[in-house]
Design an enzyme around this catalytic site. Structure first.
Site, short mmCIF file in Angstrom:
data_model
loop_
_atom_site.label_atom_id
_atom_site.label_comp_id
_atom_site.label_asym_id
_atom_site.label_seq_id
_atom_site.Cartn_x
_atom_site.Cartn_y
_atom_site.Cartn_z
CG ASP A 1 53.95 58.86 46.03
OD1 ASP A 1 53.92 59.43 47.14
OD2 ASP A 1 53.66 59.46 44.98
CG ASP B 1 49.98 54.27 41.08
OD1 ASP B 1 51.01 53.59 40.94
OD2 ASP B 1 49.95 55.51 40.92
#
EC number: 2.4.2.29
Lengths: 376, 376
Positions: A92, A271
């Site tokens: 991320d 996720d």
């Protein structure tokens, strides 16, 4: 990197695809276990490879940037080598953690100034240095730096923030193209759709992101407390606009039911910390509903943890034994529950894929959603 | 159950033997990993079987009695079935934990009244009910109920306590012979030599214990804070008296060096929380000395944890990665270090056995003791 869209379900927008990276193939839809700080908590790399067997895992830029820090990761030859994981990794952008974890943060056009939750030191994340950090980490898929708005979020703030996220995206792409990959494998950059829970903003953001022409696209700012129906509504607006031929990643989602519903809306990648975090609290997901293993009712239930036996732990240990481990705060309890939950999540997305390929995803999904909406 | 003494080292009192139980053969000298409350902390049963591979593990009667409690263990069919471990198990008598863990305890001729460290409830351990509890647990080797004296301990107390331990032994044997094994496998009862650090008391106790004619014998009350030389002195007195043809178990010992020195004095069996507890604090034992993996010097050491590669974790992960996990308090750090340390302890006693059988134990031991007495 290449994405091949193989099939679309006739009765929904669910898709089966194949994402090919330098570290291997990712069959979509896929769930990515979260390996926050270079470890999927409580799981050995060998278990991850051989028992849970995900095509890709996720690392958190914010955490890795603070520990072990970039110089160590770079000297190790990147995150893959540091943690000894040779399949794909997605990182991320650090944005979400900066907002949720740092003691203090200040968002400006330049970037975000924040205080480390580890040692209180001050740091600055900008679209540019977040690209550099992710180059140093060496993830196969990097994420653009964005602002993740909270829920609820007033319209004016959401709109202003969305525009800043778009301007940050331009800076990300510009810088990403300037700096090379460091470890000899290709890295792709995914931009992120924002716009809170406002359909018009989501549509505008999706158009902006689609126009960026990235290899794949993500949907952020959901799974932050809004009702599931609102999440599905936003996903629907966005997937109608994002290009068909590119992978779509819904960030931070979610429960097994959330995942199936969003697959039906055309999402390919997911996720979430839920399977791992809830495991550490004694909550197990199964095809027939969830189990709070600490409940007294399991005290003398000597049957296997899960008769389905998706992973070896399911039949190796009994419910009574696992409950005992949790009551005694034994590490092994968390280890067992984590392998079980991740194994179940992987099974779920693999089954979804099979049914998409077989053309009967929607009926299967309806059955599973009903079945999983239980507390055992 | 049967014990075969295979060889005695020509230059020391070290022995190699073979202890045959209904759950399999134990090759001595042996180290028994401690599985306190039905789990070797941080280690899956599969890893224990396949990677660490001990012939026998230890369970703690006090802990198991409090959790999961005897009715659950009995309904599970005993500890072996409850935790899914089909090799031999030894249980202590609960005496040591009662003294070290319970909030309050009162020792009388009848037994020990104590307060649970878990919920403050009051309990009574007597020689008789401790035999019943160990029958319910179903350990292959049960220990007699004794008083473990502290260090230092004044002579009068040590003497009085030793005599009480002897009287308790008679009650243990008497009751043990009255009540049957519950799960179809044979259980042996080991009496325990006490006498603190007084040679005359140790000799008297060893004679008393030897006369009891048990299948095997144990030495207790050591490794409680006394200098290593004093421990070795006591072991030497005791092993000179205990019968040659029976296995000898030194309780709660110790460091890798302690283990080799006591093997040289004729001890066959060991247990200790050190490899597992120290692992959870980031201390690794190796053939070339100990490692505090949290030290800064390992920060950028990307070499394997241990080049020897005794267990797979040693070459799977680097020192820098393991250090990082400990700095971040990641569960995986404790898991890796535990497998490493137990693997090393098992390697050490197996190597000792090989050298005893080959007749060169003493020279090998001297080299190893020097080598391991290092901080890396």
């Amino acid at each position: 990197m290449q994405f091949d869209l193989l099939t679309t379900d006739p009765a929904s927008k669910a898709r089966a695809g194949k994402l090919t990276t330098d570290h291997g193939v990712i069959e979509t839809p896929i769930f990515m276990p979260v390996g926050t700080v270079a470890s999927v908590k409580g799981v050995h790399q060998r278990e991850l490879r051989e028992d849970i067997n995900p095509d890709i895992i996720l690392g958190n830029t914010y955490h890795l940037y603070l520990r072990p820090k970039m110089d160590i990761l770079q000297r190790a030859g990147g995150l893959h080598k540091f943690m000894n994981w040779d399949r794909p990794i997605l990182t991320d952008s650090g944005g979400y953690q900066v907002y949720s974890l740092s003691n203090r943060r200040k968002i400006k056009e330049e970037g975000v100034r924040f205080k480390s939750h580890v040692d209180g030191s001050m740091h600055l994340f900008t679209p540019e240095n977040v690209m550099e950090i992710q180059r140093q980490i060496g993830a196969d898929i990097m994420m653009a730096f964005d602002e993740c708005t909270p829920y609820p979020c007033d319209y004016r703030y959401a709109k202003r923030s969305m525009h800043m996220t778009h301007r940050w995206l331009d800076r990300c792409i510009n810088h990403f193209n300037k700096i090379p990959a460091l470890y000899g494998h290709e890295q792709a950059l995914f931009p992120i759709v924002q716009g809170s829970t406002y359909k018009d903003l989501r549509a505008r953001s999706a158009e902006y992101i689609a126009n960026a022409g990235a290899f794949g696209n993500a949907i952020g700012g959901l799974s932050v407390g809004e009702p599931a129906e609102e999440m599905y509504g936003m996903t629907e607006v966005v997937t109608a606009i994002l290009p068909e031929e590119k992978p779509r990643y819904l960030m931070g989602v979610g429960t097994p039911i959330n995942i199936l519903e969003n697959i039906a809306l055309g999402v390919d990648m997911f996720d979430c910390v839920m399977p791992t975090r809830n495991a550490r609290n004694g909550m197990l997901f199964t095809a027939h509903g969830s189990i709070n293993i600490k409940n007294l009712k399991w005290e003398d239930d000597f049957s296997p943890i899960d008769e389905m036996g998706i992973t070896w732990v399911d039949t190796e240990y009994s419910k009574a034994y696992l409950r005992h481990l949790f009551k005694c705060h034994e590490l092994l309890g968390m280890q067992i529950a984590t392998i079980h939950n991740l194994g179940f999540y992987m099974w779920l997305v693999r089954e979804a894929r099979k049914h998409i390929l077989a053309g009967d995803f929607s009926t299967w999904k309806e059955k599973m959603v009903k079945q999983m909406d239980n507390r055992l």
